[in-house]
Design an enzyme around this catalytic site. Structure first.
Site, short mmCIF file in Angstrom:
data_model
loop_
_atom_site.label_atom_id
_atom_site.label_comp_id
_atom_site.label_asym_id
_atom_site.label_seq_id
_atom_site.Cartn_x
_atom_site.Cartn_y
_atom_site.Cartn_z
N CYS A 188 28.88 26.91 30.38
CA CYS A 188 27.45 26.66 30.15
C CYS A 188 27.04 25.28 30.68
CB CYS A 188 27.15 26.70 28.67
SG CYS A 188 27.80 28.14 27.84
N ARG A 244 28.69 25.92 37.82
CA ARG A 244 29.62 25.96 36.69
C ARG A 244 29.86 27.39 36.22
NH1 ARG A 244 29.50 20.81 33.74
NH2 ARG A 244 29.64 21.89 31.76
N TRP A 256 27.09 30.94 29.61
CA TRP A 256 28.26 31.75 29.98
C TRP A 256 28.64 32.45 28.69
CZ3 TRP A 256 31.21 32.83 34.24
CH2 TRP A 256 32.54 33.23 34.04
N ASN A 292 26.81 23.90 24.27
CA ASN A 292 28.02 24.27 25.00
C ASN A 292 29.18 24.16 24.03
OD1 ASN A 292 26.50 24.34 27.25
ND2 ASN A 292 27.45 22.58 28.27
N GLY A 293 30.09 25.11 24.09
CA GLY A 293 31.24 25.05 23.20
C GLY A 293 31.24 26.25 22.27
N GLU A 339 49.21 28.21 45.83
CA GLU A 339 47.81 27.83 45.98
C GLU A 339 47.09 28.75 46.97
OE1 GLU A 339 45.85 26.25 44.33
OE2 GLU A 339 44.16 25.71 45.61
N LYS A 392 43.81 30.93 45.98
CA LYS A 392 42.55 30.78 46.72
C LYS A 392 42.06 32.15 47.18
CE LYS A 392 41.34 27.85 46.06
NZ LYS A 392 41.61 26.69 45.28
N GLU A 406 41.01 34.52 44.13
CA GLU A 406 39.86 34.15 43.31
C GLU A 406 38.53 34.37 44.03
OE1 GLU A 406 39.31 30.05 41.99
OE2 GLU A 406 40.39 29.32 43.72
N HIS A 466 65.16 40.30 44.78
CA HIS A 466 65.42 40.54 43.35
C HIS A 466 64.35 41.45 42.73
CE1 HIS A 466 68.76 37.81 43.45
NE2 HIS A 466 67.99 36.90 44.04
N LYS A 512 33.44 26.95 37.06
CA LYS A 512 34.04 25.79 37.73
C LYS A 512 34.91 25.00 36.79
CE LYS A 512 34.71 22.71 40.93
NZ LYS A 512 35.72 23.07 41.93
O1 M6R Z 1 39.14 20.86 36.61
P1 M6R Z 1 40.60 21.22 36.60
O2 M6R Z 1 41.34 20.72 37.77
O3 M6R Z 1 41.28 20.82 35.31
O4 M6R Z 1 40.62 22.80 36.66
C1 M6R Z 1 41.82 23.52 36.60
C2 M6R Z 1 41.64 24.92 37.14
O5 M6R Z 1 40.69 25.60 36.37
C3 M6R Z 1 41.18 24.90 38.59
O6 M6R Z 1 42.09 24.19 39.38
C4 M6R Z 1 41.03 26.32 39.13
O7 M6R Z 1 42.28 26.95 39.16
C5 M6R Z 1 40.41 26.24 40.51
N1 M6R Z 1 38.98 26.32 40.40
C6 M6R Z 1 40.87 27.27 41.43
O8 M6R Z 1 40.28 27.08 42.69
#
Ligand code: M6R
Length: 646
Positions: free
Chosen positions: A2, A27, A75, A101-102, A482, A486, A489, A505, A605
């Site tokens: 949020c 976000r 959210w 938020n929260g 990574e 990428k 996601e 394995h 985000k």
């Molecule tokens: O803000 P942060 O680095 O703590 O976030 C951690 C993960 O949520 C973040 O790296 C997430 O995996 C990425 N958005 C992926 O691209």
């Protein structure tokens, strides 16, 4: 996650709130709403879906005149995303409006209490409890001010919150409170703001204060007063935001993600160059004597965790200290062996990730020294750390991290060289060589970016695959993690990363004719082994796209279906270059598939306050001790087996 914006001033509030909310869209959210005070009445508009729906519904705010307001992008957590459950929530008599938020953890208990008092709830949310409880407290005979009621509410709710509150009986102020969810105050001329993220405010002011847990702020047109949990007025340090608004805009690119990939050379320069003086790594202000520590624990989530995986290989190799990399979401539950001889390195772009924050607190409570690598200046993780190394990547808007990942890794590489030099585990010559190679990285990333058409071509060849495997060894395995994240996601293609040696394995049974395997072979010492795995999957009919260094192109060309290359560099730095083609590949694949690249489905985000961690309550504010008796009388006193407490 949020987003909150609040405004009090002399301009029309609604357009400013909507503009601020648009900056928070990245976000992640599924509905939006605003509330504006007009002649003592709180007017609310909400809309499910994109913010654009709310903008259209309010004619860009023109239908909501007034100079005091709050806005929110939601959210959904409690209750489905719809107009009723969207924020702001208004109390039964229409006099209190709340954005939040929260999560209010004890909302069911409070809801029941209020229902017994005759309160009718309109939504299923935890947030509405705050609005209704405010109204209830305002009606208590001993409550004189909105602040009295607010402290009473804060005293009773459990969980995490950033709150923005309006009360129509006090049409000159916005009230704000924070605990375990980010909230900041922006200072203007005759106007003041609140927001959950500085990007919402930077168009209007660069003078900000970050609220800390337990604080309450009362914002008027001519000033802001912040109070601590004891209800005492306090002075807060002001911070100046020095990046331009253009940094949070697309600047001609179709997506923030592509813009942020293209910004990597510049971001890396900011992260690296000020930390190299006379050919050596320096961290101004960092007093870290590594002989005080027996081990390093790297703690992070998601892509930041993948940076930590690379960091483990490099720190262990260069410093000879044992390094463990731990998912922040697991840390509290794995009985971590941490004490005052532990150096905990916390990695986070946002500096607000709930699990990472909770792990930080756990590590701190066990005696570890906390060194964080963070992008967002003034974020919670940065403020709770003993030392912070900022990545200075600038605002990252796309959900998929790119430039933040690269700069985190650059800072960790610098730190590895710094610690190794301090511990004499590498020679001066090696330290100089590595440092020079780190300084060269921005230009090398520029070189990779200049040949992005080739990556786009391969994306056009492979975008319709359903399942992709990334394989690699050592640093290439960490890199594959990574690359795979990428891709999945943003393109929604099922993808997994394996240490190549693990294929036999189990996983190799999934390889069939046409399966796409992205074979990572940048790490020279294990190139031959990487080759043998390529041969294995090719023999089972896989299509192989390889990533290697320029001087190995020849060795690969006849064995694979496509090759991407990166320039040569020192071994520990290969993943920093290798990630760039993988980021671009994921981007172009998602583009081909027509995905919502900057805001992938189900993702936000930043992933802060979702469940509670840390201490649950404020200490009792001195000035409202009278509330003890009153809470007891009205049944709001909480009873436990150990007695009654607040
Ligand atoms: O803000 P942060 O680095 O703590 O976030 C951690 C993960 O949520 C973040 O790296 C997430 O995996 C990425 N958005 C992926 O691209």
């Amino acid at each position: 996650m949020c987003g909150i914006v609040g405004y009090v001033g002399t301009q029309q509030a609604a357009p400013i709130l909507l503009e601020g909310l648009s900056r928070l869209e990245y976000r992640g959210y599924d509905s939006a709403g605003v509330c504006v005070e007009q002649n003592g009445v709180l007017k609310v508009e909400k809309a499910k879906g994109r913010l654009q729906n709310l903008i259209a519904k309010t004619e860009n705010g023109a239908l909501l005149p007034g100079t005091l307001g709050i806005g929110h992008t939601r959210w959904a957590t409690h209750g489905e995303p719809n107009d009723t459950n969207s924020h702001p929530h208004v109390s039964q008599n229409g006099k209190i409006a709340v954005v939040h938020n929260g999560i209010i953890e004890n909302y069911l208990e409070l809801r029941e209490f209020l229902q017994q008092k005759g309160v009718q709830f309109a939504s299923q949310t935890d947030t509405e409890v705050v609005a209704q409880l405010m109204e209830y407290c305002m009606g208590l005979p001993e409550v004189e001010t909105v602040s009295d009621a607010l402290y009473m509410v804060l005293h009773r709710i459990e969980g995490a919150y950033a709150l923005g509150i309006l009360c129509s009986d006090d049409p000159d102020h916005v009230y704000a409170a924070r605990k375990d969810a980010p909230l900041l105050i922006g200072f203007g001329e005759g106007e003041n703001f609140i927001a959950s993220d500085v990007t919402a405010l930077v168009k209007y002011t660069r003078d900000v204060v970050y609220m800390d847990d337990g604080e309450v702020a009362v914002l008027g047109r001519d000033g802001v007063q912040v109070y601590n949990a004891m209800e005492l007025p306090i002075e807060k340090e002001h911070h100046h935001i020095d990046w331009e608004i253009s940094a949070a805009e697309k600047g001609g690119y179709e997506h923030f993600m592509l813009k942020e990939i293209m910004e990597e050379p510049e971001a890396l320069r900011r992260a690296i160059l000020p930390r190299i003086k006379d050919g050596a790594v320096v961290f101004d202000g960092l007093m870290l004597d590594s002989s005080c520590y027996d081990c390093i624990k790297i703690i992070a989530c998601g892509s930041s965790y993948h940076v930590g995986m690379v960091g483990k290989y490099n720190l262990e190799k260069l410093t000879r200290m044992p390094v463990e990399v731990i998912l922040a979401s697991e840390f509290r539950y794995c009985s971590p062996i941490v004490n005052e001889r532990t150096l905990a390195i916390i990695i986070s772009q946002s500096g607000e990730t709930l699990d990472t924050m909770a792990a930080l607190r756990e590590a701190k409570s066990l005696g570890a020294r906390i060194l964080s690598i963070v992008n967002v200046v003034g974020s919670s993780i940065a403020r709770e750390s003993d030392d912070v190394l900022y990545t200075w990547a600038g605002p990252e808007i796309a959900v998929a991290t790119t430039k933040a990942y690269s700069t985190q890794m650059a800072v960790l590489d610098l730190l590895a060289v710094y610690l190794a030099a301090q511990r004499n585990t590498i020679s001066a010559e090696e330290a100089n060589r590595l440092t020079a190679a780190i300084a060269a990285l921005p230009a090398q990333v520029e070189q990779i970016l200049s040949s992005r058409e080739q990556i786009q071509y391969y994306a056009s060849q492979y975008f319709n695959h359903d399942s992709v495997f990334f394989i690699g060894r050592n640093l290439d395995y960490a890199l594959g993690m990574e690359g795979s994240l990428k891709l999945k996601e943003i393109s929604y293609i099922h993808s997994e990363a394996y240490a190549s040696g693990e294929l036999k394995h189990g996983t190799i049974s999934l390889i069939e004719p046409g399966t796409l395997v992205i074979a990572l072979g940048t790490y020279g010492p294990l190139f031959d082994k990487a080759m043998s795995n390529v041969i294995e999957v090719k023999a089972r009919g896989a299509s192989v796209l390889a990533l290697t260094t320029e001087n190995r192109r020849e060795a690969l060309s006849s064995r694979v279906d496509g090759i991407l290359t990166i320039p040569e560099t020192e071994l520990p730095l290969l993943p920093l270059l290798g990630v760039v083609p993988l980021q671009l590949f994921a981007y172009y694949v998602a583009l081909q598939r027509g995905c919502d690249i900057d805001k992938p489905r189900n993702l936000a985000k930043s992933v802060p306050a979702g469940v509670f961690y840390g201490s649950t309550r404020f200490r009792l504010p001195g000035r409202i001790r009278f509330s003890l008796r009153m809470l007891s009388e009205c049944g709001m006193m909480k009873k436990t087996e150990k007695g009654v407490f607040l």
